[in-house]
Write an enzyme that holds these catalytic residues in place. Structure first.
Site, PDB file in Angstrom:
ATOM      1  N   ARG A  84       4.633  88.638  47.108  1.00  0.00           N
ATOM      2  CA  ARG A  84       3.598  88.259  48.081  1.00  0.00           C
ATOM      3  C   ARG A  84       2.222  88.310  47.439  1.00  0.00           C
ATOM      4  O   ARG A  84       1.395  87.417  47.614  1.00  0.00           O
ATOM      5  CB  ARG A  84       3.599  89.243  49.261  1.00  0.00           C
ATOM      6  CG  ARG A  84       4.558  88.976  50.368  1.00  0.00           C
ATOM      7  CD  ARG A  84       4.296  89.982  51.507  1.00  0.00           C
ATOM      8  NE  ARG A  84       5.381  90.012  52.462  1.00  0.00           N
ATOM      9  CZ  ARG A  84       5.460  90.849  53.486  1.00  0.00           C
ATOM     10  NH1 ARG A  84       4.484  91.740  53.675  1.00  0.00           N
ATOM     11  NH2 ARG A  84       6.480  90.812  54.321  1.00  0.00           N
ATOM     12  N   LEU A 133      12.997  77.685  60.690  1.00  0.00           N
ATOM     13  CA  LEU A 133      11.931  77.099  59.879  1.00  0.00           C
ATOM     14  C   LEU A 133      12.373  76.947  58.432  1.00  0.00           C
ATOM     15  O   LEU A 133      12.044  75.940  57.777  1.00  0.00           O
ATOM     16  CB  LEU A 133      10.672  77.964  59.972  1.00  0.00           C
ATOM     17  CG  LEU A 133       9.414  77.415  59.286  1.00  0.00           C
ATOM     18  CD1 LEU A 133       9.098  76.003  59.753  1.00  0.00           C
ATOM     19  CD2 LEU A 133       8.220  78.341  59.520  1.00  0.00           C
ATOM     20  N   GLU A 149     -12.372  82.944  28.625  1.00  0.00           N
ATOM     21  CA  GLU A 149     -13.130  82.788  27.390  1.00  0.00           C
ATOM     22  C   GLU A 149     -14.454  83.543  27.453  1.00  0.00           C
ATOM     23  O   GLU A 149     -14.849  84.216  26.493  1.00  0.00           O
ATOM     24  CB  GLU A 149     -13.389  81.299  27.120  1.00  0.00           C
ATOM     25  CG  GLU A 149     -12.124  80.463  26.968  1.00  0.00           C
ATOM     26  CD  GLU A 149     -11.650  79.861  28.287  1.00  0.00           C
ATOM     27  OE1 GLU A 149     -11.027  78.787  28.229  1.00  0.00           O
ATOM     28  OE2 GLU A 149     -11.892  80.468  29.362  1.00  0.00           O
ATOM     29  N   SER A 207       3.843  75.333  66.710  1.00  0.00           N
ATOM     30  CA  SER A 207       3.626  74.022  67.310  1.00  0.00           C
ATOM     31  C   SER A 207       2.918  74.080  68.652  1.00  0.00           C
ATOM     32  O   SER A 207       2.060  73.250  68.965  1.00  0.00           O
ATOM     33  CB  SER A 207       4.964  73.285  67.454  1.00  0.00           C
ATOM     34  OG  SER A 207       5.490  72.975  66.185  1.00  0.00           O
ATOM     35  N   SER A 256      17.216  93.068  61.894  1.00  0.00           N
ATOM     36  CA  SER A 256      17.233  92.708  60.473  1.00  0.00           C
ATOM     37  C   SER A 256      16.629  93.780  59.582  1.00  0.00           C
ATOM     38  O   SER A 256      16.646  93.644  58.361  1.00  0.00           O
ATOM     39  CB  SER A 256      16.460  91.399  60.256  1.00  0.00           C
ATOM     40  OG  SER A 256      15.100  91.551  60.631  1.00  0.00           O
ATOM     41  N   HIS A 305     -14.527  83.274  33.492  1.00  0.00           N
ATOM     42  CA  HIS A 305     -13.230  82.815  33.026  1.00  0.00           C
ATOM     43  C   HIS A 305     -12.839  83.613  31.779  1.00  0.00           C
ATOM     44  O   HIS A 305     -13.624  84.398  31.248  1.00  0.00           O
ATOM     45  CB  HIS A 305     -13.270  81.320  32.722  1.00  0.00           C
ATOM     46  CG  HIS A 305     -13.386  80.461  33.946  1.00  0.00           C
ATOM     47  ND1 HIS A 305     -13.313  79.086  33.906  1.00  0.00           N
ATOM     48  CD2 HIS A 305     -13.566  80.790  35.261  1.00  0.00           C
ATOM     49  CE1 HIS A 305     -13.444  78.600  35.130  1.00  0.00           C
ATOM     50  NE2 HIS A 305     -13.600  79.617  35.959  1.00  0.00           N
ATOM     51  N   ARG A 356       1.342  95.728  51.166  1.00  0.00           N
ATOM     52  CA  ARG A 356       1.107  97.158  51.368  1.00  0.00           C
ATOM     53  C   ARG A 356       1.795  98.031  50.326  1.00  0.00           C
ATOM     54  O   ARG A 356       1.341  99.132  50.047  1.00  0.00           O
ATOM     55  CB  ARG A 356       1.606  97.594  52.754  1.00  0.00           C
ATOM     56  CG  ARG A 356       0.962  96.861  53.907  1.00  0.00           C
ATOM     57  CD  ARG A 356       1.479  97.355  55.251  1.00  0.00           C
ATOM     58  NE  ARG A 356       2.931  97.233  55.395  1.00  0.00           N
ATOM     59  CZ  ARG A 356       3.547  96.100  55.697  1.00  0.00           C
ATOM     60  NH1 ARG A 356       2.848  94.990  55.881  1.00  0.00           N
ATOM     61  NH2 ARG A 356       4.855  96.055  55.814  1.00  0.00           N
ATOM     62  N   CYS A 375     -16.636  76.583  29.941  1.00  0.00           N
ATOM     63  CA  CYS A 375     -16.221  77.541  28.912  1.00  0.00           C
ATOM     64  C   CYS A 375     -16.288  76.932  27.515  1.00  0.00           C
ATOM     65  O   CYS A 375     -16.528  77.642  26.531  1.00  0.00           O
ATOM     66  CB  CYS A 375     -14.811  78.042  29.197  1.00  0.00           C
ATOM     67  SG  CYS A 375     -14.710  79.102  30.654  1.00  0.00           S
ATOM     68  N   LEU A 381       2.647  91.014  57.639  1.00  0.00           N
ATOM     69  CA  LEU A 381       2.827  90.096  56.520  1.00  0.00           C
ATOM     70  C   LEU A 381       1.689  90.185  55.506  1.00  0.00           C
ATOM     71  O   LEU A 381       1.234  89.186  54.950  1.00  0.00           O
ATOM     72  CB  LEU A 381       3.003  88.655  57.009  1.00  0.00           C
ATOM     73  CG  LEU A 381       4.371  88.365  57.647  1.00  0.00           C
ATOM     74  CD1 LEU A 381       4.401  86.979  58.258  1.00  0.00           C
ATOM     75  CD2 LEU A 381       5.494  88.506  56.607  1.00  0.00           C
TER      76      LEU A 381
END
Length: 385
Positions: free
Chosen positions: A198, A310, A63, A236, A182, A61, A221, A98, A218
């Protein structure tokens, strides 16, 4: 400071906090599922003697990293002040506490931006420091530290990830032509910036419609990142093709379904996916239950890149926290929109947003807008005083 001026104690205090926050920001891509934390150690005569930020899960961590930095330079930490952007942990998780490391190092004072919202810590780190005679100050840099870790705070307090919906659209709000085309509405700079968002997320989410239409990877890159965020697919009826491009080695893939199909489940899990059944009353995936499940899987920030159906479901169910919108300087007329929900009966039923920032990215306009009231969850910053 120039002209021979000496920095005032207050300015130095603010500067060390800012330095710790900068260290936390530099850890944005690596700490998941842990919070992004920075630490600066300052000697009694005002000199920085060590600094560090949280490493990847299982690593030091902030610290401990700062203490190691001081030790590597041969600096004595006895009597020093630790500026840290979140309460030092007090429990044994993947690493040791810590607060104990700071006490053992002889730290005299801890200046922390925020209490840790993790109930396993929740002020206990401050209590142990004070019990050991360490002075504790809470608050400097609180707002920025919280924003940097809003997903972690969301998961710990609301038990759901922070949901950020990314959309690339024309100026009239269209995301694709009626024939589905698109790529690309926005320019290269905006696409690169989108990959940076992302990269900071714990998981990217999309729907089966996007998978079947675009066959996307997805992944990240266009910017350098030491890790790939997990991928979540809302599917689904388990229509994800086992040969889809989204199966990437080393990246967790969660597919949420509503209609059981043993053969399809077996084929997808043979490719490395984890199939989770969470049916809702309409026969589709229960999105709210999915968010609760993702939080249990240590997802802090969920980055949604999906189609208008969605997106509409997420907005209609009140599950979106903020929108990351890239608006291109073009008009597409009759085309697919950002999100399909409604029709509304009244303007009062609109999803109300608050602009957080606007910035030109290449030729496109990036807008970060937060759904009104979604960021009101909080811990008591002074509960351990």
């Amino acid at each position: 400071m120039g002209n021979g001026q000496r920095m005032t104690p207050a300015a130095a205090h603010e500067g060390f906090v800012g330095q710790a926050l900068a260290l936390a920001r530099s850890a944005c891509y690596i700490t998941s599922p842990n919070p992004r934390v920075g630490c600066v150690l300052v000697s009694s005569d005002g000199k920085v003697i060590g600094e560090g930020h949280t490493q990847k899960a299982g690593g030091p961590h902030a610290e401990v990293a700062a203490l190691a930095d001081a030790a590597a330079q041969g600096r004595d930490t006895a009597g020093a002040t630790a500026y840290v952007t979140l309460e030092p942990c007090s429990h044994h998780g993947r690493t040791g506490p810590c607060c104990d490391a700071l006490i053992a190092a002889g730290i005299k004072k801890v200046v922390a931006s925020l209490p840790d919202p993790n109930p396993l810590v929740g002020g206990q780190g401050f209590a142990r420091l004070r019990a050991a005679g360490v002075e504790v100050e809470i608050g400097p840099g609180a707002a920025e530290s919280r924003e940097l870790n809003i997903g972690f705070f969301s998961r710990m307090i609301r038990k759901t990830p922070w949901v950020r919906m990314k959309v690339a659209a024309s100026l009239d709000g269209k995301t694709a032509l009626m024939n589905g085309q698109s790529q690309w509405i926005t320019g290269e700079a905006a696409r690169t910036d989108g990959h940076a968002w992302r990269a900071r997320s714990c998981a990217v989410l999309t729907g089966i419609g996007t998978v079947l239409e675009d066959n996307p990877r997805l992944d990240v890159r266009l910017v350098d990142t030491p890790r790939q965020p997990h991928l979540v697919v809302v599917d689904s009826r388990l229509e994800t093709p086992p040969d889809a491009k989204l199966f990437i080695a080393g990246r967790a893939l969660y597919i949420y379904a509503a209609v059981p199909d043993g053969a399809k489940k077996q084929a997808l899990e043979a490719r490395g996916a984890k199939v989770i059944y969470l049916p809702g009353p309409t026969g589709k995936v229960d999105l709210a239950a999915m968010l609760l499940d993702l939080a249990k899987r240590e997802i802090n920030e969920l980055h949604v890149e999906a189609g208008h159906k969605l997106n509409g479901s997420f907005l209609r169910e009140g599950l979106v926290d903020e929108l990351l919108l890239y608006s291109a300087p073009q008009l597409l007329g009759t085309a697919q929109g950002m999100a399909s929900f409604g029709p509304l009966e009244s303007l009062q039923d609109a999803v109300r947003l608050r602009f957080l920032s606007t910035q030109l990215v290449g030729d496109d306009l990036r807008i970060l807008a937060r759904v009104t009231g979604r960021d009101q969850f909080q811990v008591d910053f002074h509960r351990s005083d």
